[in-house]
Design an enzyme around this catalytic site. Structure first.
Site, short mmCIF file in Angstrom:
data_model
loop_
_atom_site.label_atom_id
_atom_site.label_comp_id
_atom_site.label_asym_id
_atom_site.label_seq_id
_atom_site.Cartn_x
_atom_site.Cartn_y
_atom_site.Cartn_z
N ASP A 132 7.62 3.73 -2.80
CA ASP A 132 8.42 2.75 -2.04
C ASP A 132 9.82 3.32 -1.84
OD1 ASP A 132 9.02 0.22 -0.77
OD2 ASP A 132 10.23 -0.24 -2.53
N TYR A 171 14.97 1.68 3.85
CA TYR A 171 14.35 2.34 4.99
C TYR A 171 14.40 1.45 6.23
CZ TYR A 171 12.05 6.09 2.27
OH TYR A 171 11.78 7.19 1.49
N GLY A 172 14.57 0.15 5.99
CA GLY A 172 14.44 -0.84 7.06
C GLY A 172 15.41 -0.65 8.22
N CYS A 174 5.27 -0.02 0.85
CA CYS A 174 6.44 -0.31 1.67
C CYS A 174 5.94 -0.64 3.07
CB CYS A 174 7.35 0.92 1.70
SG CYS A 174 8.77 0.76 2.78
N ASN A 175 6.27 -1.83 3.54
CA ASN A 175 5.80 -2.22 4.88
C ASN A 175 6.42 -1.36 5.97
OD1 ASN A 175 4.13 -4.94 4.95
ND2 ASN A 175 5.55 -5.05 3.23
N CYS A 203 7.63 -7.66 3.74
CA CYS A 203 8.54 -6.67 3.16
C CYS A 203 8.37 -6.82 1.66
CB CYS A 203 9.98 -6.95 3.58
SG CYS A 203 11.17 -6.02 2.60
N THR A 204 8.27 -5.69 0.99
CA THR A 204 7.92 -5.74 -0.44
C THR A 204 8.96 -6.44 -1.31
OG1 THR A 204 8.83 -3.53 -0.54
CG2 THR A 204 6.44 -3.72 -0.44
N HIS A 205 10.20 -6.54 -0.81
CA HIS A 205 11.22 -7.22 -1.61
C HIS A 205 11.08 -8.74 -1.54
CE1 HIS A 205 13.14 -3.34 -1.61
NE2 HIS A 205 14.14 -3.79 -2.35
#
Ligand code: DGL
Length: 289
Positions: A6, A38-39, A69-70, A201-203
């Protein structure tokens, strides 16, 4: 050993679910904290950083890597699978978090890419909260539309939310942000609130309670980490050569960031002790981006 990659801490939500569902597997986590988030990065940067991260996990002996990670799954995975992996390591695999989510949303296997009638349990409308890059990629609406065109998909980018979660912001600070993103999504919905919501989103699962609080009572929130974990369990049953033969060893956590600081933050953000080691003690990641 299965690698989990990620951009930072978010993938720990996926890792946690994988550890719960697959008690016999050994995992190695790599967070690219130095380059996170990364977004907001370009597609080329996400591609190159993701490739380096996967390579690092391959160098540690992982034969299967989960892109937790999306943004990386939406922007880089397909190209890496088609153009890079066959030359780099044809016997290894890289899987993302988008495919399991889309299978869960459309209630059908990924391979069924021809448009079908809406299966009875498929939601009529879906809301997706994700990073700017994931939303811009259009990957979720495109892939869902290819499978079940009658599902109406609304997307809402949540700029800044990952940064605030990573900074360990308190619920009082995050709540109005989440409320605003939910209001903006609902504003797009012509026929009432979406039946299902994906925190893409993983967060965001770390603040799932704030999304649930802000969403109308009838809207279901899809638990992406659980969905990914169930999907990996099924994959390992179908492809046992990627499953561990030995007893589980303790998960190791690598970071391209500063290990002590990352470990402290992981404890704050996740509420769990996860000790990180420096990733560049081996074949390091090059951050030209
Ligand atoms: N892990 C990323 C994702 O799931 C979010 C964090 C980032 O922007 O790097 O999209």
């Amino acid at each position: 050993m299965i690698g989990v990659f990620d951009s930072g801490h978010g993938g720990l939500t996926i890792l946690q679910a994988l550890e719960q569902h697959l008690p016999q597997e050994t995992f190695l986590y790599l967070g690219d904290h130095r380059a996170a988030p990364y977004g907001d990065r370009s597609a080329a940067q996400v591609h190159d950083l993701t490739r380096q991260g996967i390579d690092r996990l391959f160098a540690e002996g992982c034969r299967l890597v989960i892109l937790a990670c999306n943004t990386a799954s939406a922007k880089a995975l397909r190209q890496l699978q088609q153009n890079w992996l066959p030359k780099r390591a044809a016997d290894r695999r890289v899987l993302g978090v988008m495919v399991p989510a889309i299978e869960a949303i459309t209630r059908q296997p990924w391979q069924l890419a021809s448009p079908s009638q809406r299966p009875p349990e498929t939601p009529r409308s879906l809301g997706i909260f994700a990073t700017q890059r994931t939303v811009e990629s259009g990957a979720y609406p495109r892939e869902i539309g290819l499978r079940v065109p009658s599902v109406t998909v609304y997307q809402q980018a949540c700029p800044g939310l990952v940064d605030r979660i990573e900074a360990g912001a308190a619920a009082e600070e995050l709540r109005p942000l989440v409320q605003d993103f939910v209001a903006r999504l609902q504003h797009q919905c012509e026929d009432g609130p979406p039946e299902l919501v994906l925190l893409g989103c993983t967060h965001y699962p770390l603040v799932a309670h704030l999304f649930e609080e802000a969403l109308p009572p009838g809207t279901e929130v899809l638990d992406q980490p659980q969905v990914v974990a169930r999907s990996l369990a099924a994959y390992l049953t179908r492809h046992p050569r990627f499953a561990s033969k030995d007893l589980r060893q303790e998960t190791r956590h690598l970071t391209t960031g500063e290990p002590d600081r990352v470990s402290d933050k992981a404890a704050r953000v996740l509420g769990q002790i996860r000790r990180f080691e420096a990733a560049d003690k081996g074949a390091g990641l090059k951050h030209s981006a």
